[in-house]
Design a protein around this motif. Sequence first.
Motif, PDB file in Angstrom:
ATOM      1  N   LYS A 172      27.069 -29.170  24.597  1.00  0.00           N
ATOM      2  CA  LYS A 172      26.724 -27.761  24.092  1.00  0.00           C
ATOM      3  C   LYS A 172      25.368 -27.597  24.091  1.00  0.00           C
ATOM      4  N   ALA A 173      24.507 -28.420  23.178  1.00  0.00           N
ATOM      5  CA  ALA A 173      23.176 -28.094  22.988  1.00  0.00           C
ATOM      6  C   ALA A 173      22.251 -28.008  23.887  1.00  0.00           C
ATOM      7  N   CYS A 174      22.730 -29.126  24.975  1.00  0.00           N
ATOM      8  CA  CYS A 174      22.025 -29.184  26.175  1.00  0.00           C
ATOM      9  C   CYS A 174      22.192 -27.959  26.989  1.00  0.00           C
ATOM     10  N   ALA A 175      23.387 -27.514  26.877  1.00  0.00           N
ATOM     11  CA  ALA A 175      23.607 -26.268  28.049  1.00  0.00           C
ATOM     12  C   ALA A 175      22.849 -24.955  27.288  1.00  0.00           C
ATOM     13  N   GLU A 176      22.925 -24.933  25.956  1.00  0.00           N
ATOM     14  CA  GLU A 176      22.067 -23.849  25.431  1.00  0.00           C
ATOM     15  C   GLU A 176      20.632 -23.874  25.568  1.00  0.00           C
ATOM     16  N   CYS A 177      20.114 -24.927  25.765  1.00  0.00           N
ATOM     17  CA  CYS A 177      18.573 -25.049  26.066  1.00  0.00           C
ATOM     18  C   CYS A 177      18.238 -25.363  27.528  1.00  0.00           C
ATOM     19  N   PHE A 178      19.218 -25.136  28.540  1.00  0.00           N
ATOM     20  CA  PHE A 178      18.852 -25.387  29.931  1.00  0.00           C
ATOM     21  C   PHE A 178      17.898 -24.659  30.533  1.00  0.00           C
ATOM     22  N   VAL A 181      14.542 -25.848  29.691  1.00  0.00           N
ATOM     23  CA  VAL A 181      14.068 -27.248  30.420  1.00  0.00           C
ATOM     24  C   VAL A 181      13.688 -26.783  31.827  1.00  0.00           C
ATOM     25  N   SER A 182      14.607 -26.201  32.536  1.00  0.00           N
ATOM     26  CA  SER A 182      14.387 -25.662  33.498  1.00  0.00           C
ATOM     27  C   SER A 182      12.880 -25.008  33.955  1.00  0.00           C
ATOM     28  N   CYS A 183      12.336 -24.037  32.787  1.00  0.00           N
ATOM     29  CA  CYS A 183      11.097 -23.630  33.182  1.00  0.00           C
ATOM     30  C   CYS A 183      10.066 -24.600  33.179  1.00  0.00           C
ATOM     31  N   ALA A 184      10.315 -25.680  32.555  1.00  0.00           N
ATOM     32  CA  ALA A 184       9.081 -26.641  32.501  1.00  0.00           C
ATOM     33  C   ALA A 184       9.033 -27.482  33.535  1.00  0.00           C
ATOM     34  N   THR A 185       9.966 -27.386  34.778  1.00  0.00           N
ATOM     35  CA  THR A 185       9.999 -28.378  36.043  1.00  0.00           C
ATOM     36  C   THR A 185       9.791 -27.717  37.301  1.00  0.00           C
ATOM     37  N   SER A 186       9.525 -28.324  38.145  1.00  0.00           N
ATOM     38  CA  SER A 186       9.007 -27.764  39.590  1.00  0.00           C
ATOM     39  C   SER A 186      10.379 -27.072  40.182  1.00  0.00           C
ATOM     40  N   GLN A 187      10.116 -26.099  41.150  1.00  0.00           N
ATOM     41  CA  GLN A 187      11.092 -25.764  41.991  1.00  0.00           C
ATOM     42  C   GLN A 187      12.112 -26.656  42.729  1.00  0.00           C
ATOM     43  N   GLU A 188      11.377 -27.775  43.150  1.00  0.00           N
ATOM     44  CA  GLU A 188      12.097 -28.846  43.767  1.00  0.00           C
ATOM     45  C   GLU A 188      13.051 -29.486  42.875  1.00  0.00           C
ATOM     46  N   VAL A 189      12.539 -29.826  41.616  1.00  0.00           N
ATOM     47  CA  VAL A 189      13.557 -30.579  40.733  1.00  0.00           C
ATOM     48  C   VAL A 189      14.617 -29.806  40.075  1.00  0.00           C
ATOM     49  N   ARG A 190      14.255 -28.328  40.160  1.00  0.00           N
ATOM     50  CA  ARG A 190      15.464 -27.478  39.569  1.00  0.00           C
ATOM     51  C   ARG A 190      16.537 -27.493  41.077  1.00  0.00           C
ATOM     52  N   GLN A 211      31.721 -22.586  27.901  1.00  0.00           N
ATOM     53  CA  GLN A 211      31.278 -21.405  27.433  1.00  0.00           C
ATOM     54  C   GLN A 211      29.957 -21.201  27.276  1.00  0.00           C
ATOM     55  N   ALA A 212      29.196 -22.145  26.496  1.00  0.00           N
ATOM     56  CA  ALA A 212      27.608 -22.140  26.283  1.00  0.00           C
ATOM     57  C   ALA A 212      26.977 -22.350  27.835  1.00  0.00           C
ATOM     58  N   ALA A 213      27.521 -23.090  28.515  1.00  0.00           N
ATOM     59  CA  ALA A 213      26.877 -23.072  30.039  1.00  0.00           C
ATOM     60  C   ALA A 213      27.011 -21.852  30.850  1.00  0.00           C
ATOM     61  N   PHE A 214      28.143 -21.092  30.796  1.00  0.00           N
ATOM     62  CA  PHE A 214      28.197 -19.823  31.411  1.00  0.00           C
ATOM     63  C   PHE A 214      27.207 -18.640  30.986  1.00  0.00           C
ATOM     64  N   GLN A 215      26.962 -18.951  29.571  1.00  0.00           N
ATOM     65  CA  GLN A 215      26.267 -18.006  28.856  1.00  0.00           C
ATOM     66  C   GLN A 215      24.576 -18.129  29.230  1.00  0.00           C
ATOM     67  N   GLY A 218      23.052 -17.080  33.846  1.00  0.00           N
ATOM     68  CA  GLY A 218      21.944 -16.127  34.170  1.00  0.00           C
ATOM     69  C   GLY A 218      20.650 -16.652  33.861  1.00  0.00           C
ATOM     70  N   PRO A 219      20.197 -16.873  32.652  1.00  0.00           N
ATOM     71  CA  PRO A 219      18.847 -17.222  32.303  1.00  0.00           C
ATOM     72  C   PRO A 219      18.435 -18.647  33.563  1.00  0.00           C
ATOM     73  N   PHE A 220      19.296 -19.372  33.586  1.00  0.00           N
ATOM     74  CA  PHE A 220      19.040 -20.608  34.466  1.00  0.00           C
ATOM     75  C   PHE A 220      18.822 -20.169  35.932  1.00  0.00           C
ATOM     76  N   ILE A 221      19.649 -19.300  36.494  1.00  0.00           N
ATOM     77  CA  ILE A 221      19.462 -18.539  37.672  1.00  0.00           C
ATOM     78  C   ILE A 221      18.028 -17.907  38.124  1.00  0.00           C
ATOM     79  N   SER A 222      17.642 -17.128  36.659  1.00  0.00           N
ATOM     80  CA  SER A 222      16.346 -16.548  36.711  1.00  0.00           C
ATOM     81  C   SER A 222      15.217 -17.428  37.004  1.00  0.00           C
ATOM     82  N   THR A 223      15.271 -18.884  36.540  1.00  0.00           N
ATOM     83  CA  THR A 223      14.121 -19.592  36.823  1.00  0.00           C
ATOM     84  C   THR A 223      13.919 -20.086  38.193  1.00  0.00           C
TER      85      THR A 223
END
Length: 237
Positions: A172-178, A181-190, A211-215, A218-223
């Motif tokens: 759950k903690a991983c889902a919340e900071c996803f 983490v994504s912002c710190a990687t390249s588009q290819e890795v994402r 639930q945490a992942a669904f929240q 949106g932010p993950f898609i925005s990256t």
Amino acid sequence: EPTVRAELMEQLPHIAMFCQENRPSIPYAFSKYLLPIVVRYLADQNNQVRKTSQAALLVLLEQELIERYDVETKVCPVLIDLTAPDSNDDVKTEAVAIMCKMASMVGKDITERLVLPRFCEMCCDCRMFHVRKVCAANFGDICSVVGQQATEEMLLPRFFQLCSDNVWGVRKACAECFMAVSCATSQEVRRTKLSSLFINLISDPSRWVRQAAFQSLGPFISTFANPSTSGQYFKEE
């Protein structure tokens, strides 16, 4: 008496500020006499004393009252010792949290050289899920400090492990900071690695993880957005 030590820690940032303002008269007072007390109390037997010393240390770092040399030679070595395998469980968990919180204050160089190797070890602490949970909760912050190369080479393998941890609170903690983490990687890795990892979290057996992942969806898609073409980007205020 623990309450005396705790009260001392609450006053210490004010004393440090006084030392800073009167530096020509007392140039080494804080470094020589006060900072050693703060770091010693990080391992105090009394919980309240440890909490107040941790708070004092973070204030001192935030206010830039600790010299870079002292951070490297007096603060980091103590935190590394406190996160050793044979350290007290509570002290170890608290020390990991402090290391994570101070990363953004001490910057990329110190974090990458002194904090990152031990942080990677703590992510794999098979005995204590509390330690792994703290690492997972602060994973995005560490990634944002050390940058893309260290994230992809050193941190991502640990993140994959944490995302499949047998304790749902870690996942759950991983889902919340996803997103961080994504912002710190390249588009290819994402695209090639993080997308499939996120799908695993969205279909996790635990509803709290899902639930945490669904929240975070949106932010993950925005990256994935390219600001130059879409005109849209995610900015964390």
